[in-house]
Design a protein around this motif. Structure first.
Motif, PDB file in Angstrom:
ATOM      1  N   SER A 214       9.121  52.192 -46.309  1.00  0.00           N
ATOM      2  CA  SER A 214       9.131  53.470 -45.607  1.00  0.00           C
ATOM      3  C   SER A 214       8.938  53.278 -44.105  1.00  0.00           C
ATOM      4  CB  SER A 214       8.019  54.372 -46.154  1.00  0.00           C
ATOM      5  OG  SER A 214       7.818  55.485 -45.319  1.00  0.00           O
ATOM      6  N   PHE A 215       9.745  53.972 -43.335  1.00  0.00           N
ATOM      7  CA  PHE A 215       9.632  53.934 -41.876  1.00  0.00           C
ATOM      8  C   PHE A 215       8.236  54.354 -41.426  1.00  0.00           C
ATOM      9  CE2 PHE A 215       9.823  56.567 -38.006  1.00  0.00           C
ATOM     10  CZ  PHE A 215      10.193  55.618 -37.074  1.00  0.00           C
ATOM     11  N   TYR A 216       7.619  55.256 -42.169  1.00  0.00           N
ATOM     12  CA  TYR A 216       6.347  55.834 -41.764  1.00  0.00           C
ATOM     13  C   TYR A 216       5.137  54.998 -42.188  1.00  0.00           C
ATOM     14  CZ  TYR A 216       9.209  59.970 -40.922  1.00  0.00           C
ATOM     15  OH  TYR A 216      10.171  60.826 -40.463  1.00  0.00           O
ATOM     16  N   THR A 217       5.186  54.403 -43.372  1.00  0.00           N
ATOM     17  CA  THR A 217       3.990  53.739 -43.892  1.00  0.00           C
ATOM     18  C   THR A 217       4.193  52.283 -44.281  1.00  0.00           C
ATOM     19  OG1 THR A 217       4.476  54.457 -46.167  1.00  0.00           O
ATOM     20  CG2 THR A 217       3.160  55.939 -44.799  1.00  0.00           C
ATOM     21  N   GLY A 218       5.433  51.794 -44.296  1.00  0.00           N
ATOM     22  CA  GLY A 218       5.702  50.454 -44.795  1.00  0.00           C
ATOM     23  C   GLY A 218       5.045  49.346 -44.010  1.00  0.00           C
ATOM     24  N   ASN A 219       4.812  49.547 -42.710  1.00  0.00           N
ATOM     25  CA  ASN A 219       4.270  48.483 -41.872  1.00  0.00           C
ATOM     26  C   ASN A 219       2.764  48.620 -41.627  1.00  0.00           C
ATOM     27  OD1 ASN A 219       4.668  46.106 -40.297  1.00  0.00           O
ATOM     28  ND2 ASN A 219       4.576  47.337 -38.429  1.00  0.00           N
ATOM     29  N   VAL A 220       2.134  49.583 -42.284  1.00  0.00           N
ATOM     30  CA  VAL A 220       0.712  49.831 -42.041  1.00  0.00           C
ATOM     31  C   VAL A 220      -0.147  49.035 -43.016  1.00  0.00           C
ATOM     32  CG1 VAL A 220      -1.111  51.557 -41.960  1.00  0.00           C
ATOM     33  CG2 VAL A 220       1.189  52.137 -41.169  1.00  0.00           C
ATOM     34  N   GLU A 221      -0.983  48.153 -42.483  1.00  0.00           N
ATOM     35  CA  GLU A 221      -1.937  47.401 -43.299  1.00  0.00           C
ATOM     36  C   GLU A 221      -3.153  48.268 -43.628  1.00  0.00           C
ATOM     37  OE1 GLU A 221      -3.192  44.274 -45.506  1.00  0.00           O
ATOM     38  OE2 GLU A 221      -1.369  44.195 -44.287  1.00  0.00           O
ATOM     39  N   LYS A 222      -3.636  49.007 -42.624  1.00  0.00           N
ATOM     40  CA  LYS A 222      -4.808  49.854 -42.814  1.00  0.00           C
ATOM     41  C   LYS A 222      -4.828  50.950 -41.765  1.00  0.00           C
ATOM     42  CE  LYS A 222      -9.899  49.706 -42.954  1.00  0.00           C
ATOM     43  NZ  LYS A 222     -11.101  48.865 -42.768  1.00  0.00           N
ATOM     44  N   MET A 223      -5.214  52.152 -42.175  1.00  0.00           N
ATOM     45  CA  MET A 223      -5.434  53.258 -41.246  1.00  0.00           C
ATOM     46  C   MET A 223      -6.819  53.836 -41.508  1.00  0.00           C
ATOM     47  SD  MET A 223      -3.639  57.001 -40.885  1.00  0.00           S
ATOM     48  CE  MET A 223      -4.837  57.749 -41.997  1.00  0.00           C
ATOM     49  N   SER A 224      -7.647  53.881 -40.486  1.00  0.00           N
ATOM     50  CA  SER A 224      -8.993  54.438 -40.629  1.00  0.00           C
ATOM     51  C   SER A 224      -9.293  55.350 -39.444  1.00  0.00           C
ATOM     52  CB  SER A 224     -10.042  53.332 -40.725  1.00  0.00           C
ATOM     53  OG  SER A 224      -9.917  52.422 -39.650  1.00  0.00           O
ATOM     54  N   SER A 225      -9.965  56.440 -39.716  1.00  0.00           N
ATOM     55  CA  SER A 225     -10.274  57.400 -38.656  1.00  0.00           C
ATOM     56  C   SER A 225     -11.531  56.983 -37.907  1.00  0.00           C
ATOM     57  CB  SER A 225     -10.428  58.807 -39.234  1.00  0.00           C
ATOM     58  OG  SER A 225     -11.472  58.840 -40.178  1.00  0.00           O
ATOM     59  N   ARG A 226     -11.648  57.473 -36.705  1.00  0.00           N
ATOM     60  CA  ARG A 226     -12.847  57.265 -35.903  1.00  0.00           C
ATOM     61  C   ARG A 226     -13.036  58.516 -35.059  1.00  0.00           C
ATOM     62  NH1 ARG A 226     -10.102  52.514 -32.130  1.00  0.00           N
ATOM     63  NH2 ARG A 226      -8.382  53.799 -31.360  1.00  0.00           N
ATOM     64  N   GLY A 227     -14.272  58.865 -34.779  1.00  0.00           N
ATOM     65  CA  GLY A 227     -14.509  60.112 -34.075  1.00  0.00           C
ATOM     66  C   GLY A 227     -15.782  60.080 -33.251  1.00  0.00           C
ATOM     67  N   VAL A 228     -15.915  61.084 -32.411  1.00  0.00           N
ATOM     68  CA  VAL A 228     -17.120  61.305 -31.623  1.00  0.00           C
ATOM     69  C   VAL A 228     -17.636  62.700 -31.950  1.00  0.00           C
ATOM     70  CG1 VAL A 228     -18.090  61.521 -29.304  1.00  0.00           C
ATOM     71  CG2 VAL A 228     -16.356  59.784 -29.767  1.00  0.00           C
ATOM     72  N   PHE A 229     -18.915  62.775 -32.330  1.00  0.00           N
ATOM     73  CA  PHE A 229     -19.571  64.046 -32.615  1.00  0.00           C
ATOM     74  C   PHE A 229     -20.580  64.335 -31.503  1.00  0.00           C
ATOM     75  CE2 PHE A 229     -19.159  64.920 -37.438  1.00  0.00           C
ATOM     76  CZ  PHE A 229     -17.850  64.443 -37.436  1.00  0.00           C
ATOM     77  N   VAL A 230     -20.540  65.527 -30.959  1.00  0.00           N
ATOM     78  CA  VAL A 230     -21.556  66.017 -30.025  1.00  0.00           C
ATOM     79  C   VAL A 230     -22.241  67.192 -30.705  1.00  0.00           C
ATOM     80  CG1 VAL A 230     -22.020  66.978 -27.749  1.00  0.00           C
ATOM     81  CG2 VAL A 230     -20.198  65.285 -28.036  1.00  0.00           C
ATOM     82  N   ASN A 231     -23.501  67.015 -31.098  1.00  0.00           N
ATOM     83  CA  ASN A 231     -24.221  68.039 -31.848  1.00  0.00           C
ATOM     84  C   ASN A 231     -25.403  68.582 -31.060  1.00  0.00           C
ATOM     85  OD1 ASN A 231     -22.599  67.966 -34.146  1.00  0.00           O
ATOM     86  ND2 ASN A 231     -23.818  66.375 -35.129  1.00  0.00           N
ATOM     87  N   PHE A 232     -25.699  69.858 -31.308  1.00  0.00           N
ATOM     88  CA  PHE A 232     -26.863  70.526 -30.718  1.00  0.00           C
ATOM     89  C   PHE A 232     -27.718  71.044 -31.880  1.00  0.00           C
ATOM     90  CE2 PHE A 232     -23.311  70.812 -27.827  1.00  0.00           C
ATOM     91  CZ  PHE A 232     -23.833  70.285 -26.662  1.00  0.00           C
ATOM     92  N   THR A 233     -28.902  70.447 -32.029  1.00  0.00           N
ATOM     93  CA  THR A 233     -29.755  70.681 -33.184  1.00  0.00           C
ATOM     94  C   THR A 233     -30.924  71.575 -32.831  1.00  0.00           C
ATOM     95  OG1 THR A 233     -29.177  68.503 -34.065  1.00  0.00           O
ATOM     96  CG2 THR A 233     -31.176  69.518 -34.909  1.00  0.00           C
ATOM     97  N   PHE A 234     -31.275  72.461 -33.777  1.00  0.00           N
ATOM     98  CA  PHE A 234     -32.406  73.371 -33.614  1.00  0.00           C
ATOM     99  C   PHE A 234     -33.354  73.174 -34.795  1.00  0.00           C
ATOM    100  CE2 PHE A 234     -28.644  75.053 -31.666  1.00  0.00           C
ATOM    101  CZ  PHE A 234     -29.061  75.566 -30.450  1.00  0.00           C
ATOM    102  N   GLN A 235     -34.615  72.809 -34.499  1.00  0.00           N
ATOM    103  CA  GLN A 235     -35.611  72.595 -35.548  1.00  0.00           C
ATOM    104  C   GLN A 235     -36.904  73.359 -35.222  1.00  0.00           C
ATOM    105  OE1 GLN A 235     -34.986  68.040 -35.495  1.00  0.00           O
ATOM    106  NE2 GLN A 235     -35.845  68.454 -37.527  1.00  0.00           N
TER     107      GLN A 235
END
Length: 235
Positions: A214-235
């Protein structure tokens, strides 16, 4: 993305000064709040995601452009916090929540027909250790790290329609490690905590097309997401 993180760091750097001014030099707010064995709260925040790809083989081509171009957007987080005090400087935290985000994804810059808009809703459950410094009047810096799992409610994992037909498919259950930092601010009525955390997937999240070439997935060994979370916590 860089401007967003810089703005966050500026906010984190200036809030403690304001908290100290408004509290008064000798006033200690919520002096015993950290002595509770168990405590609860909630958080609101923002996130941004992209994908990290490992290829089976990759040769850059000026004519083709960069494979798998990702345009990140800003999403929204909301959730609850359960905190267990282990010692004066160590806490165990469970932070179940929901994260909403969108990624604009294009397989090649040279072909607009490969564009996909990926809308995701995650039930995100981190288990974290929080390492804090000694409290300095009305603020206390900390670092946090741990592991998490998520359920991608928009994964399309069992959808028979493939990527070449227009449906981007990902795994439903995913696993991550997380690391970040923040500052506890002790206000008169509650503890307010801004924090920044990086989230990195461990498993391969891509569901391949049936065609191994597949043109879309045939050459992919691994795909993993990564993200940045900015949280404001109230306790």
């Amino acid at each position: 993305m860089k401007k967003y993180l810089i703005l966050t760091l500026i906010v984190l750097g200036t809030i403690p000064a304001h908290a100290q001014i408004f509290s008064g030099e000798d006033v200690i707010n919520n002096a015993n709040v950290d002595m509770q064995r168990f405590s609860w709260g909630y958080f609101l925040g923002f996130n941004t995601y992209d994908f990290d790809f490992d290829y089976k083989s990759y040769v850059p081509s000026p004519a083709k452009g960069k494979d798998f171009a990702v345009d990140r957007t800003i999403g929204f987080n909301v959730g609850l916090i359960g905190n267990m005090r282990l010692s004066d400087h160590l806490d165990l935290r469970l932070e179940p929540g929901v994260a909403f985000n969108r990624i604009n994804f294009q397989f090649t810059k040279a072909d607009a027909g490969t564009f996909r808009e990926i809308n995701s809703t995650f039930v995100h459950i981190p288990l974290l250790l929080k390492f804090s410094t000694t409290r300095v009047k009305n603020f206390k810096p900390f670092v946090v790290g741990g592991v998490s799992t998520s359920i991608n409610l928009s994964s399309n994992e069992n959808n028979p329609e493939q990527i070449e037909e227009g449906t981007f498919r990902m795994t439903t259950n995913n696993y991550y490690y997380e690391i970040g930092f923040g500052i506890d601010l002790y206000l008169y009525y509650f503890k307010f905590t801004p924090s920044v955390r990086g989230v990195f997937a461990i498993n391969d999240e891509l569901i391949r097309d049936e065609d191994p070439n597949s043109f879309y997935t045939g050459n992919v060994e691994k795909m993993s997401s990564r993200g940045v979370f900015v949280n404001f916590t109230f306790q």
